[in-house]
Design a protein around this motif. Structure first.
Motif, PDB file in Angstrom:
ATOM      1  N   ALA A  43      32.885  51.959  37.358  1.00 21.19           N
ATOM      2  CA  ALA A  43      33.983  50.947  36.688  1.00 21.19           C
ATOM      3  C   ALA A  43      33.492  50.119  35.974  1.00 21.19           C
ATOM      4  N   ASP A  44      32.426  49.759  35.632  1.00 27.63           N
ATOM      5  CA  ASP A  44      31.990  48.804  34.248  1.00 27.63           C
ATOM      6  C   ASP A  44      32.389  49.671  33.132  1.00 27.63           C
ATOM      7  N   ILE A  45      32.040  50.784  32.870  1.00 29.36           N
ATOM      8  CA  ILE A  45      32.061  51.745  31.830  1.00 29.36           C
ATOM      9  C   ILE A  45      33.877  51.960  31.445  1.00 29.36           C
ATOM     10  N   LEU A  46      34.438  52.085  32.525  1.00 29.47           N
ATOM     11  CA  LEU A  46      35.841  52.303  32.137  1.00 29.47           C
ATOM     12  C   LEU A  46      36.598  51.034  32.351  1.00 29.47           C
ATOM     13  N   ILE A  47      35.967  49.989  32.642  1.00 29.58           N
ATOM     14  CA  ILE A  47      36.789  48.651  32.712  1.00 29.58           C
ATOM     15  C   ILE A  47      37.694  48.359  33.671  1.00 29.58           C
ATOM     16  N   VAL A  48      37.589  49.067  34.945  1.00 29.05           N
ATOM     17  CA  VAL A  48      38.397  48.892  36.043  1.00 29.05           C
ATOM     18  C   VAL A  48      37.790  48.419  36.955  1.00 29.05           C
ATOM     19  N   SER A  49      38.442  48.071  38.243  1.00 27.58           N
ATOM     20  CA  SER A  49      37.720  47.577  39.386  1.00 27.58           C
ATOM     21  C   SER A  49      37.223  48.603  40.273  1.00 27.58           C
ATOM     22  N   THR A  50      36.500  48.639  41.107  1.00 25.54           N
ATOM     23  CA  THR A  50      36.011  49.709  41.883  1.00 25.54           C
ATOM     24  C   THR A  50      37.097  49.727  42.925  1.00 25.54           C
ATOM     25  N   ASP A  51      37.920  48.991  43.338  1.00 34.25           N
ATOM     26  CA  ASP A  51      39.100  49.069  44.376  1.00 34.25           C
ATOM     27  C   ASP A  51      40.101  50.112  43.496  1.00 34.25           C
ATOM     28  N   TYR A  52      40.382  49.943  42.315  1.00 33.71           N
ATOM     29  CA  TYR A  52      41.298  50.797  41.623  1.00 33.71           C
ATOM     30  C   TYR A  52      40.772  52.336  41.795  1.00 33.71           C
ATOM     31  N   LEU A  53      39.457  52.339  41.307  1.00 29.21           N
ATOM     32  CA  LEU A  53      38.642  53.739  41.411  1.00 29.21           C
ATOM     33  C   LEU A  53      38.916  54.353  42.765  1.00 29.21           C
ATOM     34  N   LEU A  54      38.949  53.639  43.748  1.00 23.49           N
ATOM     35  CA  LEU A  54      38.975  54.256  45.080  1.00 23.49           C
ATOM     36  C   LEU A  54      40.156  54.259  45.500  1.00 23.49           C
ATOM     37  N   GLY A  55      41.354  53.955  45.076  1.00 20.56           N
ATOM     38  CA  GLY A  55      42.671  54.150  45.644  1.00 20.56           C
ATOM     39  C   GLY A  55      42.965  52.931  46.252  1.00 20.56           C
ATOM     40  N   ARG A  56      42.105  51.784  46.437  1.00 26.78           N
ATOM     41  CA  ARG A  56      42.785  50.809  47.501  1.00 26.78           C
ATOM     42  C   ARG A  56      43.577  49.507  46.705  1.00 26.78           C
ATOM     43  N   ASP A  57      43.793  49.816  45.462  1.00 29.04           N
ATOM     44  CA  ASP A  57      44.542  48.885  44.711  1.00 29.04           C
ATOM     45  C   ASP A  57      44.975  49.642  43.302  1.00 29.04           C
ATOM     46  N   ASP A  58      46.284  49.249  42.967  1.00 30.57           N
ATOM     47  CA  ASP A  58      46.863  49.785  42.049  1.00 30.57           C
ATOM     48  C   ASP A  58      46.964  49.329  40.828  1.00 30.57           C
ATOM     49  N   TRP A  59      46.163  48.087  40.753  1.00 28.06           N
ATOM     50  CA  TRP A  59      46.037  46.997  39.619  1.00 28.06           C
ATOM     51  C   TRP A  59      45.077  47.750  38.825  1.00 28.06           C
ATOM     52  N   ILE A  60      45.120  48.271  37.629  1.00 29.68           N
ATOM     53  CA  ILE A  60      44.054  48.910  36.917  1.00 29.68           C
ATOM     54  C   ILE A  60      42.969  48.192  36.343  1.00 29.68           C
ATOM     55  N   HIS A  61      43.376  46.732  35.975  1.00 30.49           N
ATOM     56  CA  HIS A  61      42.201  45.948  35.145  1.00 30.49           C
ATOM     57  C   HIS A  61      41.611  45.040  36.177  1.00 30.49           C
ATOM     58  N   SER A  62      40.495  44.720  35.944  1.00 32.16           N
ATOM     59  CA  SER A  62      39.465  44.031  36.889  1.00 32.16           C
ATOM     60  C   SER A  62      39.978  42.576  36.831  1.00 32.16           C
ATOM     61  N   ALA A  63      39.826  41.699  37.692  1.00 34.87           N
ATOM     62  CA  ALA A  63      39.904  40.330  38.027  1.00 34.87           C
ATOM     63  C   ALA A  63      39.583  39.548  36.798  1.00 34.87           C
ATOM     64  N   GLU A  64      38.463  39.819  36.465  1.00 36.28           N
ATOM     65  CA  GLU A  64      37.935  38.988  35.215  1.00 36.28           C
ATOM     66  C   GLU A  64      38.604  39.323  34.077  1.00 36.28           C
ATOM     67  N   GLU A  65      39.015  40.386  33.648  1.00 42.70           N
ATOM     68  CA  GLU A  65      39.899  40.627  32.560  1.00 42.70           C
ATOM     69  C   GLU A  65      41.092  39.918  32.710  1.00 42.70           C
ATOM     70  N   PHE A  66      41.724  40.006  33.873  1.00 40.68           N
ATOM     71  CA  PHE A  66      42.856  39.490  34.025  1.00 40.68           C
ATOM     72  C   PHE A  66      43.031  37.810  33.773  1.00 40.68           C
ATOM     73  N   PHE A  67      41.847  37.300  34.406  1.00 36.51           N
ATOM     74  CA  PHE A  67      41.795  35.790  34.137  1.00 36.51           C
ATOM     75  C   PHE A  67      41.361  35.335  32.796  1.00 36.51           C
ATOM     76  N   ASP A  68      40.731  36.309  31.898  1.00 32.49           N
ATOM     77  CA  ASP A  68      40.384  36.072  30.597  1.00 32.49           C
ATOM     78  C   ASP A  68      41.647  35.866  29.745  1.00 32.49           C
ATOM     79  N   GLU A  69      42.444  36.820  30.158  1.00 32.48           N
ATOM     80  CA  GLU A  69      43.691  36.820  29.502  1.00 32.48           C
ATOM     81  C   GLU A  69      44.704  35.957  29.588  1.00 32.48           C
ATOM     82  N   HIS A  70      44.734  35.184  30.944  1.00 32.94           N
ATOM     83  CA  HIS A  70      45.451  34.237  31.360  1.00 32.94           C
ATOM     84  C   HIS A  70      44.903  32.762  31.389  1.00 32.94           C
ATOM     85  N   GLN A  71      44.128  32.587  30.488  1.00 30.44           N
ATOM     86  CA  GLN A  71      43.352  31.107  30.377  1.00 30.44           C
ATOM     87  C   GLN A  71      43.813  30.424  28.939  1.00 30.44           C
TER      88      GLN A  71
END
Length: 78
Positions: A50-78
């Protein structure tokens, strides 16, 4: 779901399977088993992927369709 997303994300990022294997400290064959769905990674390896691909583990496991990690999302919206 995991194997499909792993393969797709790797290709979209222009990375080779050998690069991923090297970054994860695995043999190429061991990594290819993840993409083929023959094996699943340990939790520690999943987090590294997940760290290498810059995605959440939930996305990789199919538990979430949001591709970017929460950290990246919050960085973009501050």
């Amino acid at each position: 779901m995991f194997s499909e997303r792993l393969h797709t994300l790797r290709k979209e990022n222009g990375l080779t399977a050998q690069f991923m294997a090297d970054k994860l400290g695995l043999s190429l064959r061991a990594y290819q088993f993840y993409e083929s769905g023959k094996r699943e990674p340990s939790l520690q390896t999943l987090v590294k992927i997940a760290d290498i691909l810059i995605v959440s583990t939930d996305y990789l496991l199919g538990r979430d369709d949001w591709i970017h990690s929460a950290e990246e999302f919050f960085d973009e919206h501050q």
